[in-house]
Design an enzyme around this catalytic site. Sequence first.
Site, short mmCIF file in Angstrom:
data_model
loop_
_atom_site.label_atom_id
_atom_site.label_comp_id
_atom_site.label_asym_id
_atom_site.label_seq_id
_atom_site.Cartn_x
_atom_site.Cartn_y
_atom_site.Cartn_z
N GLU A 67 -14.02 3.05 -25.07
CA GLU A 67 -13.82 1.74 -25.78
C GLU A 67 -13.61 2.53 -27.12
O GLU A 67 -12.71 1.80 -28.23
CB GLU A 67 -15.14 0.93 -25.89
CG GLU A 67 -15.40 0.20 -24.60
CD GLU A 67 -14.60 -1.10 -24.50
OE1 GLU A 67 -13.93 -1.67 -25.68
OE2 GLU A 67 -14.05 -1.27 -23.23
N CYS B 287 -16.16 2.39 -12.15
CA CYS B 287 -16.16 1.71 -13.25
C CYS B 287 -14.62 1.69 -13.68
O CYS B 287 -14.13 2.80 -13.80
CB CYS B 287 -17.17 2.20 -14.50
SG CYS B 287 -16.87 1.37 -16.03
N THR B 288 -14.24 0.58 -13.94
CA THR B 288 -12.81 0.73 -14.49
C THR B 288 -12.43 1.27 -15.85
O THR B 288 -11.18 1.70 -16.07
CB THR B 288 -12.20 -1.02 -14.40
OG1 THR B 288 -12.99 -1.49 -15.19
CG2 THR B 288 -12.25 -1.32 -13.04
N HIS B 289 -13.34 1.71 -16.43
CA HIS B 289 -13.07 2.41 -17.76
C HIS B 289 -13.03 3.95 -17.22
O HIS B 289 -12.18 4.89 -18.06
CB HIS B 289 -14.11 2.54 -18.53
CG HIS B 289 -14.42 1.18 -19.56
ND1 HIS B 289 -14.70 -0.13 -18.82
CD2 HIS B 289 -14.27 0.81 -20.82
CE1 HIS B 289 -14.92 -0.98 -19.88
NE2 HIS B 289 -14.51 -0.35 -21.05
N ASP C 91 -12.29 -8.20 -17.34
CA ASP C 91 -13.22 -7.26 -17.44
C ASP C 91 -13.83 -7.47 -18.94
O ASP C 91 -13.48 -8.06 -19.77
CB ASP C 91 -12.37 -5.55 -17.55
CG ASP C 91 -13.27 -4.52 -17.74
OD1 ASP C 91 -14.31 -4.50 -17.24
OD2 ASP C 91 -13.20 -3.72 -18.62
N SER C 92 -14.99 -6.63 -19.02
CA SER C 92 -15.96 -6.66 -20.10
C SER C 92 -14.95 -6.12 -21.31
O SER C 92 -15.43 -6.24 -22.36
CB SER C 92 -17.19 -6.00 -19.93
OG SER C 92 -16.70 -4.58 -19.57
N CYS D 65 -13.64 -5.31 -12.93
CA CYS D 65 -15.20 -4.84 -13.66
C CYS D 65 -15.92 -4.44 -12.46
O CYS D 65 -16.34 -5.50 -11.58
CB CYS D 65 -15.64 -5.71 -14.59
SG CYS D 65 -17.16 -5.38 -15.20
N ASN D 66 -16.38 -3.26 -12.07
CA ASN D 66 -17.17 -3.10 -10.95
C ASN D 66 -18.64 -3.73 -11.34
O ASN D 66 -19.16 -4.08 -10.34
CB ASN D 66 -17.51 -1.60 -10.85
CG ASN D 66 -16.24 -0.81 -10.35
OD1 ASN D 66 -16.17 -0.47 -9.10
ND2 ASN D 66 -15.16 -0.20 -11.11
N THR D 67 -18.96 -3.60 -12.55
CA THR D 67 -20.33 -4.35 -12.57
C THR D 67 -20.33 -5.56 -12.32
O THR D 67 -21.33 -6.01 -11.53
CB THR D 67 -20.66 -3.82 -14.34
OG1 THR D 67 -20.35 -2.69 -14.73
CG2 THR D 67 -22.20 -4.40 -14.64
N TYR E 128 -21.19 -4.80 -20.08
CA TYR E 128 -21.91 -5.43 -19.25
C TYR E 128 -22.90 -4.47 -18.52
O TYR E 128 -24.11 -4.94 -17.74
CB TYR E 128 -21.14 -6.08 -18.08
CG TYR E 128 -20.23 -7.45 -18.41
CD1 TYR E 128 -19.99 -7.61 -19.99
CD2 TYR E 128 -19.62 -8.03 -17.57
CE1 TYR E 128 -19.40 -8.91 -20.28
CE2 TYR E 128 -18.92 -9.09 -17.83
CZ TYR E 128 -18.92 -9.55 -19.23
OH TYR E 128 -17.94 -10.68 -19.47
N GLY E 129 -22.55 -3.19 -18.37
CA GLY E 129 -23.30 -2.56 -17.49
C GLY E 129 -24.68 -2.17 -17.79
O GLY E 129 -25.41 -1.63 -17.04
N1 DGL Z 1 -15.32 -1.60 -16.78
C1 DGL Z 1 -16.52 -1.98 -16.41
C2 DGL Z 1 -16.75 -1.66 -14.82
O1 DGL Z 1 -15.98 -1.51 -14.24
C3 DGL Z 1 -17.73 -2.43 -17.08
C4 DGL Z 1 -18.20 -1.51 -17.99
C5 DGL Z 1 -19.34 -2.22 -18.78
O2 DGL Z 1 -19.19 -3.24 -19.43
O3 DGL Z 1 -20.44 -1.77 -18.97
O4 DGL Z 1 -17.89 -1.62 -14.62
#
Ligand code: DGL
Length: 290
Positions: free
Chosen positions: A159, A191-193, A13-14, A76-78, A45-46
Amino acid sequence: MKTDANQPIGVFDSGVGGLTVLKHLIQEMPDEQFVYLGDTARVPYGNKSKQTIEHYTIQCIDFLLGFNVKAIVIACNTASALALEIAQKHSPIPIIGMIEPAAHYAIESSLSGNIGIIGTRATIHSQAYEKAIQTYADTIHKEAHITSIACPLFVPIVEEDWVNHPAALLIAKEYLSPLISKKIDTLVLGCTHYPLLKELITNILPDITLIDCGYTASKIMTKMLGIHSNQDSSSISKRIQLFTTDTVHSFNVIAERCLGFTLQDPINITTEVLEHHPSEYAKQSASVKY
Ligand code: DGL
């Protein structure tokens, strides 16, 4: 698929968000070994372009391939929305992303067909979830009315470990209020966060099914690898190696909250490694056990 029990599964993931996916992978496959990479130096990354996200994703994949992993989860969804295809073409081993499994589960869970999606700006703009949900809905002749909202401030809140800060509630209200009038019964945490914000989200949108993409992806990965878990959490091997590209002050706190047990400190590899010889790192590093 035939697999070697001694080969680990790679996860990246990011940042810390992928730990919410790792939690489900461990629950499903407690006897497996895992290598986790959080590209914490370059999170989020988003807010980045497709080209940059693809570039970073390939570097992370190459890093994990160096560990002789048998499969990779893009947690990571992005990166899944923008770089899954290129990653799958690049890799000699199976790679799964977050989008398809969660999209299918959302359609199956929703009674009204009113489904909300929240994610990073890049994920929402890609429309990857909308397309996957709509395609599946058409296939099984179900209606889908989708509302998508980008929530770019949610990642830094997680984060920074600000999930219980009053500012987080204000921001969540601002983002999520439009979903109330849409009468959604299902919300994809795209988003996995975001699973780390479940309590906050439920405060604003009670009585809604939240789709956790880590849960749905871990089911698919387990099936794909043909692993039959005994579901005995006491047998969790904790054979997990964590890597980050920069230090994160709250990494261990968040990791412990996600996984429910303490892990060794992550090894900081810096982005130098990813930029230059990512697949060589595992072979060259004495600190690596695999
Ligand atoms: N956890 C990530 C996701 O699922 C990325 C968040 C990011 O880096 O913007 O999209």
